[in-house]
Structures are given as C-alpha cells and as structure tokens.
Enzyme design. Structure first.
Site, PDB file in Angstrom:
ATOM      1  N   LYS A 189      -1.880  -1.437  -3.839  1.00 49.05           N
ATOM      2  CA  LYS A 189      -2.871  -0.360  -3.701  1.00 49.05           C
ATOM      3  C   LYS A 189      -2.100   0.950  -3.720  1.00 49.05           C
ATOM      4  CE  LYS A 189      -6.509   1.596  -0.786  1.00 49.05           C
ATOM      5  NZ  LYS A 189      -5.985   2.857  -0.260  1.00 49.05           N
TER       6      LYS A 189
ATOM      7  N   TYR B 222       0.845  -1.195   0.000  1.00 51.45           N
ATOM      8  CA  TYR B 222       0.000   0.000   0.000  1.00 51.45           C
ATOM      9  C   TYR B 222       0.880   1.245   0.000  1.00 51.45           C
ATOM     10  CZ  TYR B 222      -3.744   3.094   1.916  1.00 51.45           C
ATOM     11  OH  TYR B 222      -4.649   4.094   2.146  1.00 51.45           O
TER      12      TYR B 222
END
Length: 300
Positions: free
Chosen positions: A165, A137
């Site tokens: 992400k 992320y």
C-alpha cells in the site's frame, strides 16, 4: 499465503463515543455503508482509523467490533503502526487473536536509524511472530521512514508479504515502488485518492481511499472502471471523487472526514483529543461540499 487482495479497500475510521470508547453501533453502520458500496475488504487502524494514536484497549475494541460486524463477508486488515518493533509485535499478536485476516505494516516511527535495515528487520520480525499475511505500507510523511524499492525487494522475498500500500502521494515514489512490488509478485494498492485512476491505468490492483468512508460506491465504481481498462469512465469518476475530497479542505483532514460522516448520520464526530475539530466555517464548508456533490439534499 492464500489471501488475494484486489479492488476498493476503505481505510475505515474509528467511531468513538464522546468519552473516547469504541462506538459499536457506529462501527456496524459504517461497515454496512462501505460493504453495500462495494468494499472488497476493510482496513482498520490506518491513518483514517487513528491506529497509531489510540489507546491499545480502544484499538483492540475497534478491531474486534469490525471483525464481528463483517462476520467473514470480506477480509479485515489491521494496521500495525508503532514506534518500535517491540510494540508492533504486541499489537500484531493481539490482532491475530482477534481474528483479522492480514496485517498492514508501517515502518517504525520514532528513531532515525538506517532506513532500509530498520524496515527489513521490522517486517522480518513481524513475519516471524505471526502467521498472517502482511501488507507493506509506505506513508513516509507520517512515519518519517520511507520504504525504498531496495528494502521492498528484500522484504518481498518473505513468503507472508503479499502486497504494497503506497500513500506517499508522489507519483515517482509510487511508480518506483509499484514496479519493485509487481516484479516480486506483490499486489499493489494506491492510497492517495488523486492518483487512483492513473495508478490503475498503470497496473495497480486496487485502491485504499479514505474518502471511501463517505462515498464507497463512487470509489468502488472508479476502481472497477480502472481495473476493466475503461479510462474514460475512470477519468470521469476520478473527477467526481476529487470533488468529494473537497471536504478535506474544511480543516484538519481527518476530523473533517468524521464531520462529513456525522452529517450523513453514520458516526459521531469524536476524534483524538489533540486533533483540531472543524470550526463553524469548516462545518459549513463540509455541508457545502456534501450538498454540491449530491450527498445531502437541500430542504425545499
């Protein structure tokens, strides 16, 4: 790893009671809301979920409540955002015991050390400590540790790393990381609402939009249109989503998001004590956006 993520994954908020404990009833209502709207998975304890700031016991209680509410219908991803690898390892082991399906791993947030090396050591340690799939992320404006394409290519070689992400909100950053991720066989997800349609057109596998807490159906239709290659429909739905994102302009974005969900009757408005709640003008603006976008009816 067998987990194959795709589609619209809402980063769900953490409903709290006025005394800052997990609001189990609100978790169930929000779970039903986003599942009925087309969520393909749920991401708990991200930025929307206040994961890096909740007391550990509260974070665990929220996670347990979502796992129980979902009851295996879709995967549950738990965010691991900590100041150190040691803290992240504790959280990861606990979330695995609670039954989550994957971990979403942010870079460590405190010491300003060599960025690439810190990220690689951090992700490697988590991969060795848990059997769960990992989603890397990138959210550099909050961690202050950008995940670079070089670091991503190195951690992508870890078997348990399955996806990226990317939430920088900067297209050039997203494009470079998405290229590295795709080349390594990772799934790619856009976390910035304004870039969803563009990212899907460029090959993203889905999106993780915070505003999907409010409008999961609209967000899911946008992602579906983008994945199917219908750029005209995706552009129209992106414009509608951008309008709903107007709630963020009423004050601090997260408390404004919770205020919108409160007006819709899904959760209460309690957030972390240091987070500024909307003032009267902010609440008026939240209401105006909800009315303008057709989410709240004006009394006759």
């Amino acid at each position: 790893m067998e987990l194959q993520l795709s589609g619209m994954i809402p980063p769900v908020v953490s409903p709290l009671t006025p005394d800052h404990r997990p609001d189990i009833g609100a978790v169930r209502r929000l779970t039903a809301h986003v599942r009925d709207g087309g969520a393909s998975a749920l991401f708990v304890l991200g930025s929307c979920g206040e994961g890096p700031t909740l007391e550990p016991a509260v974070a665990s209680g929220i996670t347990r409540a979502y796992v129980e509410a979902v009851a295996g219908s879709v995967p549950v991803l738990a965010g691991v955002g900590e100041t150190s690898t040691e803290r992240a390892l504790r959280a990861a082991r606990e979330f695995e015991q609670l039954g989550v399906d994957a971990l979403v791993v942010m870079a460590p947030m405190y010491f300003d050390t060599d960025t690439d090396g810190a990220v690689v050591r951090h992700v490697t340690a988590l991969a060795e400590a848990t059997s769960l799939p990992l989603v890397v992320y990138n959210i550099p404006h909050l961690t202050h540790h950008p995940i670079t394409p070089r670091a991503l290519r190195e951690v992508a070689a870890i078997d348990s790393v399955v996806a990226l992400k990317e939430s920088s909100g900067e297209w050039d950053t997203y494009a470079a990381l998405a290229e590295a991720a795709s080349a390594a066989g990772l799934r790619v997800f856009q976390g910035a609402e304004a870039l969803i349609a563009r990212s899907l057109a460029a090959g993203a596998d889905g999106a993780v939009p915070g505003i999907a807490n409010v409008v999961p159906g609209l967000a899911a239709r946008l992602v579906d249109a983008g994945l199917s290659g219908d750029s005209t429909q995706a552009a129209a739905l992106q414009a509608q989503l951008d309008d709903v994102c107007g709630v963020y302009r009423s004050g601090f974005w997260l408390t404004s998001l919770k205020a919108a969900l409160t007006e819709l009757g899904i959760i209460g408005s309690t957030a972390g004590q240091a987070l500024t709640p909307p003032d009267a003008d902010g609440l008026t603006e939240v209401h105006r956006v909800l009315v303008a976008t057709g989410l709240v009816e004006v009394p006759a």
